[in-house]
Design an enzyme around this catalytic site. Structure first.
Site, PDB file in Angstrom:
ATOM      1  CB  CYS A  16     -42.915   2.047  13.890  1.00  0.00           C
ATOM      2  SG  CYS A  16     -44.674   2.438  13.921  1.00  0.00           S
ATOM      3  CB  CYS A  19     -46.687   1.488  16.348  1.00  0.00           C
ATOM      4  SG  CYS A  19     -46.680   1.372  14.557  1.00  0.00           S
ATOM      5  CG  ASP A 400     -11.023  10.508  44.200  1.00  0.00           C
ATOM      6  OD1 ASP A 400     -10.450  11.340  44.910  1.00  0.00           O
ATOM      7  OD2 ASP A 400     -11.249   9.342  44.562  1.00  0.00           O
TER       8      ASP A 400
END
Length: 707
Positions: A16, A19, A400
């Protein structure tokens, strides 16, 4: 004094976001470590300092984190869901919870055996939770496991054994599902890492002889010759020495159609050789290949925090202490006035559980990780969550022209003949002169000659005249090729030919005229052809509510306007130098706010850097495009642009939904405190539900495809 070494490590079992933060803090606390950074999305750790794998694993022992050195290849053995220790313990816990409920229906809730069943369920299912929780309490660190530990101990003290047991089991289930979901999101990187084969057959020179050997890719050197059989993946970047084949480059560029490769063509590691055998001269080491750069950039992108994630992290920092204060107030204030301490302490414990910020913290990173990984598989390299978010706000797109809206390769479009010459003869004579020229138009003429299957004629006495053209002797004739202005000094040009030249130039075409022995023999119209997809892409952008599209080009105005007209573009700015393109981007930003610039990543570098999002065409094999732009379309495929803008907008929408889901579910659960209806069950379901909801909602981004 020696500089500490910088090492990268792959992580497993990183479950997690909180963690990950705690693991990073633990690694930084090791005396030998100067700096450390955990990339949660990519499951990667970067450490500055000389430490061992054992020391790192010790820092991550609280979450069972396993470590392996990177870039060393490790084959991750995927442990089946039902074989993981934490899931086995959760299942055993469930058995004792069920036994407890069955016995309580027979012997009553306060029976010693019933309570014993629930205590066993709590101890077995919550062993890892409590170990971490107590350690955190000792250091005054508060994460979900700390809050759960306090809540379960509190529930046990006030005699709520069955609820404590169920909460422990449900939390174990939510942890397992969250780990499974994050693993699913990380698969995008794992799939990229598995694209290139770990070993390859090579030929290496030993004196005057070559020896064939199979080596790990880490041991292959620049200059080795790679042998690639039909059906095999190409292991290294290089140039084809011999052979001809169709190579499927989908893994790198997202192109669905295989590309024909012949001697001199570039090939990339991780692509599939479909037909013929190839010998490839290796040009890059394994860590410098295009796929290695893509993996590195994708991982760095997933580590970079997007603006919404930075906001959520700041919010969570104040949110958790606030919830703890609210929980304390709920447990203490009402009973001071109304009594019933047990009920309100229970409500306070439930507030602790429901208020955990897990869902909120994970709401943004899991969406960013999934979106960037999906884009990489589709041949779009997004270099950070910040660019993904910014693209979702784009109001104007500047293009471009050459190589972006057009193919960037001039092609012969018209051949007009004079003096009874055939098209084929004119083409052969002009091609013979142009064969010696370095001009880009020469390549277009020679390509057309080869496409028509015509024989090349041999020129002699070639002479180039700067700014005008060239001449040579071909089949005994003096043939001059160049601009009409120069050719008009060598022979008479009739009015009809001049009118025709004007018409071709008005269409944006360059005209080459040819004279043989002082007689005009023909004119050839050459143009950089539009990409087939350009018009469709512009229509898609307008459908996506992009307010404005504009062409910025250094080409002459007639050419630019002709291209813009065929595309239906109303805004075209021609004859621009790189500095003028930069000024144009600044004007667009002032008018529209968020602007994207699409270019080739080299000539357009200032404009790409100035735009809110710089998008480079053809990133595969082009270091400049990978370095300059915020986003690279690896396959030189303009259709990826609407897909990427659509993906970014869907990501923004999902992040907003996630934050709303996470806060709304918790708010609803917290409001249940007022009538005193909040239970530990509802609390854990609200927390688990919110976390799973945001994770699974984010995983919807896996299904976004380029249509």
């Amino acid at each position: 004094m020696t500089t500490p070494s910088k090492q990268e490590y792959r992580l497993q079992n990183l479950s997690c976001a909180s963690c990950a933060a705690k693991f990073e803090k633990n690694v930084k606390a090791i005396p030998e470590v100067k700096d450390a950074q955990v990339n949660f999305g990519a499951s990667k750790l970067t450490v500055v300092g000389d430490i061992s794998v054992n020391q790192i694993e010790e820092a991550g022992a609280f979450d069972g984190i396993k470590v392996s050195q990177s870039p060393k290849r490790t084959i991750e053995k995927s442990t089946p869901f039902y074989k993981k220790t934490e899931n086995i313990l959760a299942s055993i816990s469930l058995v004792f919870v069920v036994l407890g409920y069955v016995l309580s229906s027979v012997r009553g809730e306060v029976d010693t055996l019933v309570i014993a069943m629930f205590i066993i369920a709590i101890v077995v299912g919550g062993m890892e939770i409590f170990k971490t929780g107590f350690r955190n309490l000792a250091h005054f660190e508060f994460d979900m496991k700390t809050l759960m530990t306090i809540a379960v101990i509190g529930a046990a003290i006030i005699g709520e054994w069955e609820e404590a047991a169920v909460v422990v089991f449900l939390f174990a289930v939510s942890e397992a599902l969250e780990a499974y979901s994050m693993d699913k999101a990380r698969q995008s990187i794992r799939q990229l890492m598995d694209i290139a084969p770990p070993t390859a057959l090579i030929k290496r020179a030993h004196g005057e002889h070559f020896h064939e050997m199979e080596l790990p890719t880490e041991q292959i050197e620049i200059g080795d010759i790679l042998i690639v059989k039909p059906g095999q993946k190409i292991a290294m970047d290089g140039v084809v020495l011999s052979g001809r084949s169709a190579v499927n480059q989908a893994a790198i560029t997202g192109e669905s159609i295989p590309v024909n490769k012949i001697t001199g063509d570039e090939v990339f590691a991780g692509t599939l050789n479909e037909e013929g055998a190839l010998e490839v001269h290796v040009t890059k080491r394994v860590e410098d290949t295009t796929i290695a750069k893509i993996i590195h950039l994708v991982e760095e992108a997933q580590a970079e925090k997007a603006p919404s994630q930075q906001f959520v992290d700041r919010f969570a920092k104040y949110y958790t202490p606030a919830i703890m204060i609210v929980a304390l107030l709920v447990a203490v204030l009402p009973p001071l006035f109304m009594g019933d301490w047990q009920h309100w302490i229970y409500q306070g414990l439930a507030v602790l559980v429901v208020g955990c910020p897990c869902a909120l913290v994970v709401s943004t990173p899991v969406a960013i990780v999934t979106a960037i990984g999906n884009a990489a598989r589709q041949g779009v390299l997004i270099k950070g969550g910040i660019h993904l978010e910014q693209l979702g706000h784009i109001e104007a797109v500047a293009f471009d022209k050459t190589g972006t809206l057009t193919k960037g390769k001039p092609e012969v479009t018209d051949i007009f003949t004079h003096n009874n010459m055939t098209e084929e003869t004119v083409l052969q004579l002009v091609a013979a002169v142009e064969k010696q020229s370095q001009h880009p138009l020469a390549k277009a003429i020679l390509t057309t000659l080869h496409e028509k299957g015509l024989t090349e004629l041999v020129p002699t006495d070639f002479q180039s005249i700067t700014g005008k053209g060239a001449y040579a002797t071909v089949d005994g004739q003096k043939v001059s090729v160049g601009s009409l202005k120069w050719i008009a000094t060598l022979t008479t040009v009739d009015e009809m030919t001049k009118e025709r030249v004007n018409q071709l130039q008005a269409q944006g075409k360059t005209v080459v005229a040819a004279v043989s022995d002082d007689q005009l023999i023909g004119i050839i119209g050459i143009a950089d052809q539009l990409r087939e997809e350009s018009k469709h892409v512009l229509q898609k952008l307008h459908a996506l509510k992009v307010k404005h599209t504009v062409m910025l080009t250094g080409d002459a105005k007639p050419t630019a306007e002709a291209i813009a007209s065929s595309l239906g573009m109303s805004d075209v700015r021609a004859g621009l130098l790189p500095a003028e393109k930069l000024t144009a981007i600044k004007e667009l930003r002032a008018k529209y706010g968020a602007v994207a610039m699409v270019g080739d990543g080299v000539n357009d570098a200032p404009a790409l850097a100035s735009a809110n999002v710089g998008i480079a065409m053809g990133g595969a094999g082009t270091d400049a495009a990978l370095e300059t732009a915020d986003i690279a379309l690896m396959g030189d495929d303009l259709t990826k642009l609407p897909y990427t803008i659509g993906l970014s907008r869907k990501t923004l929408r999902i992040i907003k939904e996630n934050i709303i889901f996470a806060l709304a579910l918790k708010l609803i659960a917290l409001l249940l405190v007022i009538p005193g209806w909040l239970t530990l069950w509802i609390a854990i379901f609200a927390d688990m539900g919110a976390t799973l909801l945001v994770v699974f909602n984010s995983l919807r981004l896996i299904r976004v495809r380029n249509k």
